[in-house]
Design a protein around this motif. Structure first.
Motif, mmCIF file in Angstrom:
data_model
loop_
_atom_site.group_PDB
_atom_site.id
_atom_site.type_symbol
_atom_site.label_atom_id
_atom_site.label_comp_id
_atom_site.label_asym_id
_atom_site.label_seq_id
_atom_site.Cartn_x
_atom_site.Cartn_y
_atom_site.Cartn_z
ATOM 1 N N ALA A 1 -48.792 -35.251 -16.339
ATOM 2 C CA ALA A 1 -47.882 -36.253 -15.790
ATOM 3 C C ALA A 1 -48.284 -36.687 -14.388
ATOM 4 O O ALA A 1 -47.761 -37.666 -13.871
ATOM 5 C CB ALA A 1 -46.460 -35.703 -15.761
ATOM 6 N N ALA A 2 -49.208 -35.959 -13.772
ATOM 7 C CA ALA A 2 -49.517 -36.206 -12.365
ATOM 8 C C ALA A 2 -50.598 -37.261 -12.163
ATOM 9 O O ALA A 2 -50.797 -37.717 -11.038
ATOM 10 C CB ALA A 2 -49.943 -34.900 -11.696
ATOM 11 N N LEU A 3 -51.307 -37.645 -13.234
ATOM 12 C CA LEU A 3 -52.429 -38.570 -13.096
ATOM 13 C C LEU A 3 -52.295 -39.736 -14.066
ATOM 14 O O LEU A 3 -51.812 -39.563 -15.189
ATOM 15 C CB LEU A 3 -53.753 -37.842 -13.377
ATOM 16 N N PRO A 4 -52.740 -40.937 -13.654
ATOM 17 C CA PRO A 4 -52.810 -42.053 -14.609
ATOM 18 C C PRO A 4 -53.790 -41.734 -15.733
ATOM 19 O O PRO A 4 -54.630 -40.838 -15.598
ATOM 20 C CB PRO A 4 -53.325 -43.221 -13.742
ATOM 21 N N ALA A 5 -53.689 -42.457 -16.837
ATOM 22 C CA ALA A 5 -54.454 -42.136 -18.045
ATOM 23 C C ALA A 5 -55.955 -42.067 -17.801
ATOM 24 O O ALA A 5 -56.637 -41.152 -18.277
ATOM 25 C CB ALA A 5 -54.153 -43.156 -19.142
ATOM 26 N N ASP A 6 -56.527 -43.049 -17.034
ATOM 27 C CA ASP A 6 -57.976 -43.059 -16.845
ATOM 28 C C ASP A 6 -58.443 -41.865 -16.010
ATOM 29 O O ASP A 6 -59.474 -41.243 -16.315
ATOM 30 C CB ASP A 6 -58.431 -44.372 -16.208
ATOM 31 N N LEU A 7 -57.674 -41.513 -14.974
ATOM 32 C CA LEU A 7 -58.037 -40.354 -14.165
ATOM 33 C C LEU A 7 -57.832 -39.055 -14.934
ATOM 34 O O LEU A 7 -58.596 -38.095 -14.770
ATOM 35 C CB LEU A 7 -57.214 -40.325 -12.879
ATOM 36 N N LEU A 8 -56.799 -39.014 -15.776
ATOM 37 C CA LEU A 8 -56.547 -37.813 -16.570
ATOM 38 C C LEU A 8 -57.690 -37.566 -17.540
ATOM 39 O O LEU A 8 -58.108 -36.420 -17.738
ATOM 40 C CB LEU A 8 -55.223 -37.945 -17.327
ATOM 41 N N GLU A 9 -58.223 -38.627 -18.131
ATOM 42 C CA GLU A 9 -59.338 -38.463 -19.063
ATOM 43 C C GLU A 9 -60.553 -37.865 -18.367
ATOM 44 O O GLU A 9 -61.198 -36.948 -18.899
ATOM 45 C CB GLU A 9 -59.707 -39.805 -19.703
ATOM 46 N N SER A 10 -60.888 -38.359 -17.174
ATOM 47 C CA SER A 10 -62.041 -37.811 -16.457
ATOM 48 C C SER A 10 -61.754 -36.380 -15.998
ATOM 49 O O SER A 10 -62.664 -35.548 -15.943
ATOM 50 C CB SER A 10 -62.395 -38.690 -15.260
ATOM 51 N N GLU A 11 -60.479 -36.072 -15.672
ATOM 52 C CA GLU A 11 -60.123 -34.714 -15.265
ATOM 53 C C GLU A 11 -60.288 -33.736 -16.424
ATOM 54 O O GLU A 11 -60.757 -32.606 -16.248
ATOM 55 C CB GLU A 11 -58.678 -34.702 -14.763
ATOM 56 N N LEU A 12 -59.913 -34.171 -17.619
ATOM 57 C CA LEU A 12 -60.001 -33.299 -18.789
ATOM 58 C C LEU A 12 -61.425 -33.159 -19.309
ATOM 59 O O LEU A 12 -61.880 -32.056 -19.623
ATOM 60 C CB LEU A 12 -59.112 -33.828 -19.908
ATOM 61 N N PHE A 13 -62.125 -34.294 -19.419
ATOM 62 C CA PHE A 13 -63.398 -34.299 -20.141
ATOM 63 C C PHE A 13 -64.620 -34.543 -19.255
ATOM 64 O O PHE A 13 -65.745 -34.490 -19.740
ATOM 65 C CB PHE A 13 -63.344 -35.350 -21.249
ATOM 66 N N GLY A 14 -64.397 -34.829 -17.966
ATOM 67 C CA GLY A 14 -65.519 -35.040 -17.073
ATOM 68 C C GLY A 14 -66.154 -36.411 -17.239
ATOM 69 O O GLY A 14 -65.708 -37.231 -18.045
ATOM 70 N N TYR A 15 -67.205 -36.682 -16.468
ATOM 71 C CA TYR A 15 -67.885 -37.980 -16.549
ATOM 72 C C TYR A 15 -69.351 -37.834 -16.174
ATOM 73 O O TYR A 15 -69.761 -36.858 -15.529
ATOM 74 C CB TYR A 15 -67.193 -39.013 -15.639
ATOM 75 N N GLU A 16 -70.136 -38.806 -16.593
ATOM 76 C CA GLU A 16 -71.550 -38.865 -16.255
ATOM 77 C C GLU A 16 -71.748 -39.776 -15.056
ATOM 78 O O GLU A 16 -70.913 -40.626 -14.756
ATOM 79 C CB GLU A 16 -72.362 -39.382 -17.451
ATOM 80 N N ALA A 17 -72.874 -39.603 -14.378
ATOM 81 C CA ALA A 17 -73.202 -40.467 -13.238
ATOM 82 C C ALA A 17 -73.262 -41.920 -13.701
ATOM 83 O O ALA A 17 -73.846 -42.232 -14.735
ATOM 84 C CB ALA A 17 -74.537 -40.040 -12.635
ATOM 85 N N GLY A 18 -72.617 -42.801 -12.948
ATOM 86 C CA GLY A 18 -72.619 -44.219 -13.287
ATOM 87 C C GLY A 18 -71.550 -44.625 -14.269
ATOM 88 O O GLY A 18 -71.484 -45.784 -14.671
ATOM 89 N N ALA A 19 -70.691 -43.690 -14.671
ATOM 90 C CA ALA A 19 -69.646 -44.017 -15.650
ATOM 91 C C ALA A 19 -68.675 -45.040 -15.085
ATOM 92 O O ALA A 19 -68.102 -45.834 -15.826
ATOM 93 C CB ALA A 19 -68.905 -42.752 -16.085
ATOM 94 N N PHE A 20 -68.468 -45.012 -13.779
ATOM 95 C CA PHE A 20 -67.590 -45.979 -13.122
ATOM 96 C C PHE A 20 -67.992 -46.045 -11.652
ATOM 97 O O PHE A 20 -68.795 -45.229 -11.164
ATOM 98 C CB PHE A 20 -66.107 -45.594 -13.262
ATOM 99 N N THR A 21 -67.460 -46.997 -10.947
ATOM 100 C CA THR A 21 -67.791 -47.175 -9.533
ATOM 101 C C THR A 21 -67.425 -45.915 -8.746
ATOM 102 O O THR A 21 -66.295 -45.432 -8.819
ATOM 103 C CB THR A 21 -67.025 -48.371 -8.942
#
Length: 476
Positions: free
Chosen positions: A208-228
């Protein structure tokens, strides 16, 4: 004291003789039965034994069917299950049916005797102690990491602790239900500590503490260049919890697309990072917690039904503090000692008057609210101020006895009702104006995001609630 009576049920004669010998060495009085049907006949013709040791897999009436029938005859009967098959589904079903413990064959004598002693100590205690406030020292306390502790003094919490000890051994998802602040995270930490994953990390994510896009990266991580701004790759909490445990708090606030991705992870243990092409495979035990009405959330399509059934391998509902008031004096003592140690201060005395006022108060914020009250007392060092605060809250309707619970609260109750209606209408307006973007609505109302979530639950607001509130306002 006479030797405890144990009924041993197994269809294999050689195992029956061996297990009977193990029990008789410890001076237990042992009866035997070669089938579930024979054991049930024994149960109907004589006094209940102190403990039943029941084989899981038997021809005819198997162990689970026998256990279910036992519990109908004697709901409080203690039963230890034994089985040569480590079947997760059967074990979970046995726990749901009320098994006290289970041991997998072939078992070590020490392991088996430990399970028997543990079950018997609980059985004898329950049979000799009437329901009453817990005696001093009768509570069970588990010290957890980060100054958390799990306390079980009421029968309900002792039962939950027993279930936690059993389910911790089985690698299945667990759904933790209960009001905000009842201690769902503490129970999750207890399950992790009791499991074989205790030496591995436990990750926690507040959905509940994060918007959907930030929650997804918090849960599953991200690769370099995935977003700005993503200059290098970052693992998510699922990867950090590999071989350990992950707690998904406020799971009911997760967006539908993320729920679908989580369902995929639960099914096959793999996912892809944001911006990634390769799948990542993890082995993380999932514990999920929520304070929402699950059935209502499914009906309103806020929670995927298939995700609920995937998470619902085992469900534990933690009761609110007002339903286990006998624990309040003990909790006050433990909170005081723990917080005094954290703050480097001497523990303050807790008077009978403070205990009595705490026992009267309804604690809508549950353990969290109780802990905060002790914290304020420790900082202010003024018991009278804390008492005044409690008494004011009680007069405002947070006490469950007297006029406030009778439905005839007089002028104060009327004023409080009007105030609540006005607050609900204003919150609904802000939510509707923001198209139910709760972060925007919280900013509009000048309150925190978590406070808004609490108010939404408190007033039972929903996107479909605007018309209902409007009609209520006209009626008033």
């Amino acid at each position: 004291m006479s030797a405890p009576n144990i009924l041993l049920v197994d269809d294999e004669p050689s195992v029956l003789r061996y297990t009977k010998t193990l029990l008789e060495i410890e001076n237990y009085h042992v009866e035997t039965a070669g089938s579930g049907e024979e054991a049930l006949q024994r149960m109907t013709r004589g006094p209940a034994p102190n403990l039943i040791v029941l084989d899981m897999v038997m021809p005819g009436m198997d162990g689970l069917q026998t256990l279910e029938n036992y519990k109908k005859l004697h709901p409080e009967q203690k039963v230890v299950m034994i089985s040569c098959v480590n079947d997760t589904n059967r074990v979970v079903q046995a726990i749901k049916l009320g098994a006290s413990d289970y041991v997998t064959k072939p078992f070590l004598s020490q392991q088996f005797q430990g399970a028997i002693r543990k079950a018997l100590s609980t059985a004898i205690l329950n049979s000799s102690s009437p329901a009453q406030a817990p005696a001093k020292g009768s509570e069970l306390v588990d010290d957890l990491d980060d100054d958390f502790f799990f306390l079980a003094a009421s029968p309900a919490m002792k039962q939950i602790r027993a279930q936690a000890a059993l389910i911790a051994k089985v690698n299945v998802p667990v759904l933790l239900l209960g009001e905000s602040g009842v201690g769902k995270e503490i129970l999750a930490r207890l399950i992790h500590k009791m499991s074989i994953r205790a030496h591995r990390p436990m990750a926690k994510v507040n959905c509940a503490a994060l918007p959907a896009d930030l929650l997804e990266s918090e849960l599953f991580g991200y690769e370099a260049g995935a977003f700005t701004g993503a200059n290098k790759s970052k693992p998510g909490k699922f990867e950090m919890a590999h071989k350990g445990t992950i707690l998904l708090d406020e799971i009911g606030e997760m967006s539908a697309p993320l729920q679908a991705k989580l369902l995929h992870v639960l099914q096959d243990g793999s996912f892809s990072r944001l911006g990634g092409r390769a799948n990542v495979t993890v082995d993380a035990r999932v514990l999920a917690a929520t304070n929402i009405d699950v059935k209502k959330a499914i009906a309103e399509r806020r929670l995927r039904e298939d995700l609920y059934y995937r998470l619902n391998a085992f469900t534990v509902t933690v009761p609110p503090l007002r339903e286990r008031r006998e624990e309040i004096p003990i909790l006050l003592r433990y909170y005081m000692n723990n917080l005094a140690r954290q703050f480097g201060k001497n523990a303050l005395p807790i008077s009978d008057k403070l205990v009595q006022e705490c026992m009267r108060y309804a604690w809508p914020g549950n353990l969290r609210e109780l802990g905060n009250l002790v914290k304020r007392y420790l900082v202010l060092e003024d018991e009278n101020q804390v008492l005044d605060e409690l008494q004011t809250k009680s007069k405002d309707g947070s006490v469950e006895d007297g006029a406030s619970s009778s439905g005839h609260g007089g002028l104060k109750a009327l004023v409080r009702s009007l105030k609540d209606d006005a607050e609900a209408r204003e919150i609904q307006r802000a939510l509707d104006d923001s198209n139910w973007n709760r972060k925007v609505a919280a900013m509009d109302l000048n309150i925190s995001y978590k406070a808004l979530l609490y108010k939404i639950k408190q007033h039972g607001l929903s996107p479909a609630g605007s018309r209902e509130l409007s009609l209520r306002a006209k009626a008033n």
